[in-house]
Design an enzyme around this catalytic site. Structure first.
Site, PDB file in Angstrom:
ATOM      1  N   ARG A 109     -12.428  23.253   4.882  1.00 38.77           N
ATOM      2  CA  ARG A 109     -13.872  23.395   5.837  1.00 38.77           C
ATOM      3  C   ARG A 109     -13.893  22.861   7.446  1.00 38.77           C
ATOM      4  O   ARG A 109     -14.939  23.913   8.157  1.00 38.77           O
ATOM      5  CB  ARG A 109     -14.714  22.284   5.479  1.00 38.77           C
ATOM      6  CG  ARG A 109     -15.132  23.354   3.416  1.00 38.77           C
ATOM      7  CD  ARG A 109     -15.995  21.958   3.055  1.00 38.77           C
ATOM      8  NE  ARG A 109     -15.228  20.865   3.440  1.00 38.77           N
ATOM      9  CZ  ARG A 109     -15.926  19.595   2.281  1.00 38.77           C
ATOM     10  NH1 ARG A 109     -17.195  19.867   1.449  1.00 38.77           N
ATOM     11  NH2 ARG A 109     -15.104  18.674   2.145  1.00 38.77           N
TER      12      ARG A 109
ATOM     13  N   ASP B 260     -21.830  27.804  -5.471  1.00 35.29           N
ATOM     14  CA  ASP B 260     -21.343  27.256  -4.404  1.00 35.29           C
ATOM     15  C   ASP B 260     -19.549  26.956  -4.762  1.00 35.29           C
ATOM     16  O   ASP B 260     -19.083  27.054  -5.657  1.00 35.29           O
ATOM     17  CB  ASP B 260     -21.695  26.277  -3.555  1.00 35.29           C
ATOM     18  CG  ASP B 260     -20.953  26.076  -2.347  1.00 35.29           C
ATOM     19  OD1 ASP B 260     -20.919  27.237  -1.570  1.00 35.29           O
ATOM     20  OD2 ASP B 260     -22.234  25.552  -1.360  1.00 35.29           O
TER      21      ASP B 260
ATOM     22  N   GLY C 226       0.816  -1.174   0.437  1.00 28.95           N
ATOM     23  CA  GLY C 226       0.074   0.028   0.167  1.00 28.95           C
ATOM     24  C   GLY C 226       0.906   0.993  -0.431  1.00 28.95           C
ATOM     25  O   GLY C 226       0.272   2.379  -0.274  1.00 28.95           O
TER      26      GLY C 226
ATOM     27  N   LYS D 263     -27.226  28.776   6.369  1.00 29.39           N
ATOM     28  CA  LYS D 263     -26.897  26.906   6.211  1.00 29.39           C
ATOM     29  C   LYS D 263     -26.756  27.510   7.724  1.00 29.39           C
ATOM     30  O   LYS D 263     -25.746  27.742   8.352  1.00 29.39           O
ATOM     31  CB  LYS D 263     -26.039  27.227   5.343  1.00 29.39           C
ATOM     32  CG  LYS D 263     -26.188  25.886   5.141  1.00 29.39           C
ATOM     33  CD  LYS D 263     -24.807  24.996   4.472  1.00 29.39           C
ATOM     34  CE  LYS D 263     -23.999  25.346   4.519  1.00 29.39           C
ATOM     35  NZ  LYS D 263     -22.602  24.571   3.917  1.00 29.39           N
TER      36      LYS D 263
HETATM   37  C1  R5P Z   1     -19.094  23.787   2.559  1.00 30.98           C
HETATM   38  O1  R5P Z   1     -19.729  25.272   3.557  1.00 30.98           O
HETATM   39  C2  R5P Z   1     -19.399  24.713   1.750  1.00 30.98           C
HETATM   40  O2  R5P Z   1     -18.911  25.409   0.826  1.00 30.98           O
HETATM   41  C3  R5P Z   1     -20.468  23.186   0.695  1.00 30.98           C
HETATM   42  O3  R5P Z   1     -21.477  24.243   1.156  1.00 30.98           O
HETATM   43  C4  R5P Z   1     -20.074  22.256   1.427  1.00 30.98           C
HETATM   44  O4  R5P Z   1     -19.221  22.175   1.350  1.00 30.98           O
HETATM   45  C5  R5P Z   1     -21.254  21.685   0.393  1.00 30.98           C
HETATM   46  O5  R5P Z   1     -21.270  20.351   1.357  1.00 30.98           O
HETATM   47  P1  R5P Z   1     -22.520  18.971   0.912  1.00 30.98           P
HETATM   48  O6  R5P Z   1     -22.201  18.676  -0.477  1.00 30.98           O
HETATM   49  O7  R5P Z   1     -22.368  17.987   1.340  1.00 30.98           O
HETATM   50  O8  R5P Z   1     -23.558  19.413   1.376  1.00 30.98           O
END
Ligand code: R5P
Length: 294
Positions: free
Chosen positions: A93, A218, A35, A193
């Protein structure tokens, strides 16, 4: 100048080489039976300014080790400088210790990337939220490019800019939504969100999108659940159509089916993460950046 690549970005590196008319140096990677990885770079690098292109999408840990091995191999060839172009930068993130006992993963990963000392780091639409600039993450000179103007131009060319509202799903998306809205001469709305789990989010906000063509913007789609929630909400509010512009379409598991099930129209992403929706290449963006290096 020479361009070389890691296994995750070979096609993109070839496009950059073609676009910029810079020769490419081949690399090879294989796995040992246990691996561990083996990499090899061919060609004479001595005295050259080398650009290594390598994304960290979908298996970031393995790709990080490949990167560390490649950097060592390149530097041992006596290059004059080494620029690491990391079109998709992972772990950003996780930019806070959200719960006690957690690591600051973004910082740890960034430290590992700059540990072998490259001359500069270039990335694209890095997920900068709690760390607001790359210089808060790296000691190495760094540059954060954006694919949003290219995505917006592709959208306008193929779908026009009639009756559009740009929507960003969360606070950090404003930096990208704003650019697209400006380019499409359209207004934008930013939703709120809350992340409840890896595959669960709740979204709220004032979505005045009745009879509008919505362009969702996004940086990343991972499980797709962020955009699924927003698409459902926008269609319930009477949006005419919802398309999405996303730089890094990781699209894990069956996320694309979920997005289509929620009513997504067109998904347009880039080749920072190559896939069937990578309609826009970031090669011109990278070419321009490396040609303008000091
Ligand atoms: C986080 O705030 C990023 O900007 C995206 O909104 C996020 O990573 C999207 O993740 P998912 O598709 O798992 O909801």
């Amino acid at each position: 100048m020479l361009i070389t690549y890691g296994s995750s970005s070979e096609a993109l590196a070839r496009s950059v080489a073609k676009e910029s008319n810079i020769p490419i140096v081949e690399t090879a990677r294989r796995f040992f039976p246990d691996g561990e990885q083996y990499v090899q770079i061919s060609g004479d690098l001595s005295g050259e300014d080398v650009v290594l292109i390598h994304s960290f999408a979908l298996s970031p840990d393995t790709l990080l080790v490949e990167y560390l091995l490649l950097v060592d191999a390149i530097k041992s060839g006596g290059c004059r400088s080494l620029t690491a172009v990391i079109p998709y930068f992972a772990y950003l993130r996780q930019d806070s210790r959200f719960k006690p006992g957690e690591p600051l993963s973004a910082k740890v990963f960034a430290s590992l990337v700059e540990f072998p000392r490259v001359d500069r780091i270039i990335t694209i639409d890095a997920h900068l939220h709690r760390f607001r600039t790359l210089s808060e993450l790296f000691h190495t000179p760094s540059l954060n490019l954006s694919a949003m103007p290219l995505l917006a131009d592709y959208y306008q060319k193929n779908f026009g800019n009639n009756n559009i509202v740009v929507v960003g799903p969360d606070a950090e998306s404003e930096q990208w939504a704003k650019v697209v809205a400006e380019r499409l001469s359209s207004p934008y709305i930013i939703m709120e969100k809350v992340r409840l789990g890896d595959r669960e989010v709740s979204v709220r906000g004032n979505a005045s999108v009745k009879d509008k063509n919505v362009v969702l913007v996004d940086d990343i789609i991972s499980t797709g659940m962020t955009l699924v929630k927003v698409i459902r909400m926008l269609l319930a509010e009477g949006a005419n159509r919802v398309d999405a512009l996303v730089t890094h379409a990781l699209l894990v598991e069956d996320s694309y089916q979920k997005l289509k099930g929620a009513g997504l129209g067109n998904l347009i992403s880039t080749d920072t993460v190559p896939g069937q929706h990578s309609k826009v290449s970031v090669a011109p963006l990278i070419s321009r950046a490396i040609k303008n290096l000091p």
